[in-house]
Enzyme design. Structure first.
Site, PDB file in Angstrom:
ATOM      1  N   HIS A   1      -2.748 128.456  77.470  1.00 16.80           N
ATOM      2  CA  HIS A   1      -2.251 127.171  77.143  1.00 16.80           C
ATOM      3  C   HIS A   1      -0.814 127.549  76.609  1.00 16.80           C
ATOM      4  O   HIS A   1      -0.529 128.134  75.677  1.00 16.80           O
ATOM      5  CB  HIS A   1      -3.088 126.375  76.087  1.00 16.80           C
ATOM      6  CG  HIS A   1      -2.444 125.329  75.672  1.00 16.80           C
ATOM      7  ND1 HIS A   1      -2.333 123.759  76.812  1.00 16.80           N
ATOM      8  CD2 HIS A   1      -1.616 124.854  74.832  1.00 16.80           C
ATOM      9  CE1 HIS A   1      -1.783 122.991  76.138  1.00 16.80           C
ATOM     10  NE2 HIS A   1      -1.162 123.401  74.955  1.00 16.80           N
TER      11      HIS A   1
ATOM     12  N   SER B   1       1.417 131.642  88.873  1.00 20.01           N
ATOM     13  CA  SER B   1       1.981 132.905  88.296  1.00 20.01           C
ATOM     14  C   SER B   1       1.253 133.516  87.276  1.00 20.01           C
ATOM     15  O   SER B   1       1.213 134.914  87.307  1.00 20.01           O
ATOM     16  CB  SER B   1       3.318 132.501  87.757  1.00 20.01           C
ATOM     17  OG  SER B   1       3.240 132.135  86.485  1.00 20.01           O
TER      18      SER B   1
ATOM     19  N   ASN C   1      -8.945 130.373  78.769  1.00 22.01           N
ATOM     20  CA  ASN C   1      -7.835 129.624  79.501  1.00 22.01           C
ATOM     21  C   ASN C   1      -6.408 130.085  78.706  1.00 22.01           C
ATOM     22  O   ASN C   1      -6.437 130.527  77.414  1.00 22.01           O
ATOM     23  CB  ASN C   1      -7.989 127.963  79.017  1.00 22.01           C
ATOM     24  CG  ASN C   1      -6.796 127.008  79.474  1.00 22.01           C
ATOM     25  OD1 ASN C   1      -6.081 127.300  80.449  1.00 22.01           O
ATOM     26  ND2 ASN C   1      -6.406 126.305  78.368  1.00 22.01           N
TER      27      ASN C   1
ATOM     28  N   ASP D   1      -8.561 122.089  74.783  1.00 24.52           N
ATOM     29  CA  ASP D   1      -7.686 123.154  74.197  1.00 24.52           C
ATOM     30  C   ASP D   1      -7.906 123.443  72.753  1.00 24.52           C
ATOM     31  O   ASP D   1      -7.084 123.698  71.989  1.00 24.52           O
ATOM     32  CB  ASP D   1      -6.154 122.760  74.118  1.00 24.52           C
ATOM     33  CG  ASP D   1      -6.025 122.698  75.629  1.00 24.52           C
ATOM     34  OD1 ASP D   1      -6.225 123.381  76.624  1.00 24.52           O
ATOM     35  OD2 ASP D   1      -4.953 121.862  75.912  1.00 24.52           O
TER      36      ASP D   1
HETATM   37  C1  GAR Z   1       1.146 127.922  82.848  1.00 25.63           C
HETATM   38  O1  GAR Z   1       2.449 127.516  81.894  1.00 25.63           O
HETATM   39  C2  GAR Z   1       0.034 127.107  81.894  1.00 25.63           C
HETATM   40  O2  GAR Z   1       0.069 127.882  80.623  1.00 25.63           O
HETATM   41  C3  GAR Z   1      -0.143 125.956  82.048  1.00 25.63           C
HETATM   42  O3  GAR Z   1       0.452 125.655  83.276  1.00 25.63           O
HETATM   43  C4  GAR Z   1       1.213 126.741  83.640  1.00 25.63           C
HETATM   44  C5  GAR Z   1       0.620 127.118  85.185  1.00 25.63           C
HETATM   45  O4  GAR Z   1       1.420 127.958  85.505  1.00 25.63           O
HETATM   46  N1  GAR Z   1      -1.314 125.406  81.732  1.00 25.63           N
HETATM   47  C6  GAR Z   1      -1.529 124.112  81.109  1.00 25.63           C
HETATM   48  O5  GAR Z   1      -0.832 123.443  80.912  1.00 25.63           O
HETATM   49  C7  GAR Z   1      -3.097 123.743  80.935  1.00 25.63           C
HETATM   50  N2  GAR Z   1      -3.396 122.684  80.179  1.00 25.63           N
HETATM   51  P1  GAR Z   1       0.932 129.040  86.750  1.00 25.63           P
HETATM   52  O6  GAR Z   1       0.078 128.259  87.843  1.00 25.63           O
HETATM   53  O7  GAR Z   1       2.181 129.715  87.291  1.00 25.63           O
HETATM   54  O8  GAR Z   1       0.103 129.998  86.112  1.00 25.63           O
END
Ligand code: GAR
Length: 201
Positions: free
Chosen positions: A109, A13, A107, A145
Site C-alpha cells: 500500500h 511495476s 499487499n 488495508d
Molecule cells: C502501487 O503504488 C501500489 O502501492 C498501489 O498501486 C500501485 C500499483 O503500481 N496499490 C494500491 O493503491 C492498492 N490500493 P504497479 O502496478 O506499478 O505495481
C-alpha cells in the site's frame, strides 16, 4: 522454491520487482501465475514476456464476488501457489480468497498505514499536508488495508512535490520493501501474533 501468485490490475511495476528479485536468486520463489481483473493490464504483458502464466479473469463474467474469487482460487491452486501477492490489485479481497489462503495473502500500500487507506493514498497524503509518507507491506485481512504490518518505508514530502513526484518517490521504496517482505515470508521468517508480525532470526 515457493510458488507465488500475483494479482495485479495495472502497470505491474511491483510485479516486475518481485519477478526480478526471484530471477536474481534473492528470493527462494518463482512467480507461477499472474492474474488480472483487467484485460489490458500491462502486468499481464510483463508476465507473458517472462514466460509466466498470465490469466485475465473477468469479474463481470461471474455472479457475485464469491464466485469470481472461487475462480481465482481455482487458478491459484492449479498453479500450486503458496503465497498470494497483491500488487496494485484494485479490489477489496473477500472471504472466498482469504479462507483458501489464510495468512498467505500480502499487499503493498502506498502510504504509512493506518494513515490513508483505500484508493489514491499518495494523493490523500499530499492533500493532507503530511511531511512524511511512505509505503507498507501487510498481511491482508477482511478490512481495507488493515492487516498486520510486515514492513514499512518512510519518504519525505517536499514543498515542491506534486502527487506524481511524491508517488514516484514512494514507488522507489515499494520496489525495495515488497521483494524483501516476500523473501522474509518465503524463508519462513515471519510470525504473526495478533496485530504484530515478528521477524525471526
Ligand atoms: C502501487 O503504488 C501500489 O502501492 C498501489 O498501486 C500501485 C500499483 O503500481 N496499490 C494500491 O493503491 C492498492 N490500493 P504497479 O502496478 O506499478 O505495481
Amino acid at each position: 522454491k515457493i510458488n507465488l501468485g500475483v494479482l495485479a490490475s495495472g502497470r505491474g511495476s511491483n510485479l516486475q520487482s518481485i519477478m526480478d528479485a526471484c530471477g536474481a536468486g534473492q528470493i527462494p520463489a518463482r512467480v507461477a501465475v499472474v492474474i488480472s481483473d483487467n484485460s489490458s493490464a500491462f502486468a499481464l504483458e510483463r508476465a507473458r514476456r517472462a514466460g509466466i502464466n498470465a490469466e485475465y479473469i473477468n469479474p463481470k463474467a461471474f455472479s457475485g464476488k464469491g464466485n469470481y474469487e472461487r475462480k481465482i482460487v481455482e487458478v491459484l491452486q492449479q498453479n500450486n501457489v503458496e503465497l498470494v501477492c497483491l500488487a496494485g490489485y484494485m479490489r477489496l479481497v473477500g472471504k472466498a480468497l482469504l479462507a483458501a489462503f489464510n495468512e498467505r495473502v500480502i499487499n503493498i500500500h502506498p502510504a504509512l498505514l493506518p494513515a490513508f487507506p483505500g484508493l489514491h493514498a499518495q494523493e490523500q497524503a499530499w492533500h493532507y499536508g503530511v511531511k512524511f509518507s511512505g509505503c507498507t507491506v501487510h498481511f491482508v485481512d477482511d478490512g481495507m488495508d488493515t492487516g498486520p504490518i510486515i514492513l514499512q518505508a518512510v519518504v519525505p514530502v517536499h514543498a515542491s512535490d506534486t502527487t506524481d513526484t511524491l508517488a514516484e518517490r514512494i514507488l522507489e521504496q515499494e520496489h525495495k520493501i515488497y521483494p524483501e517482505a516476500v523473501r522474509l515470508f518465503c524463508e519462513g521468517k515471519l510470525e504473526i501474533q495478533g496485530r504484530k508480525v515478528y521477524l525471526k532470526e
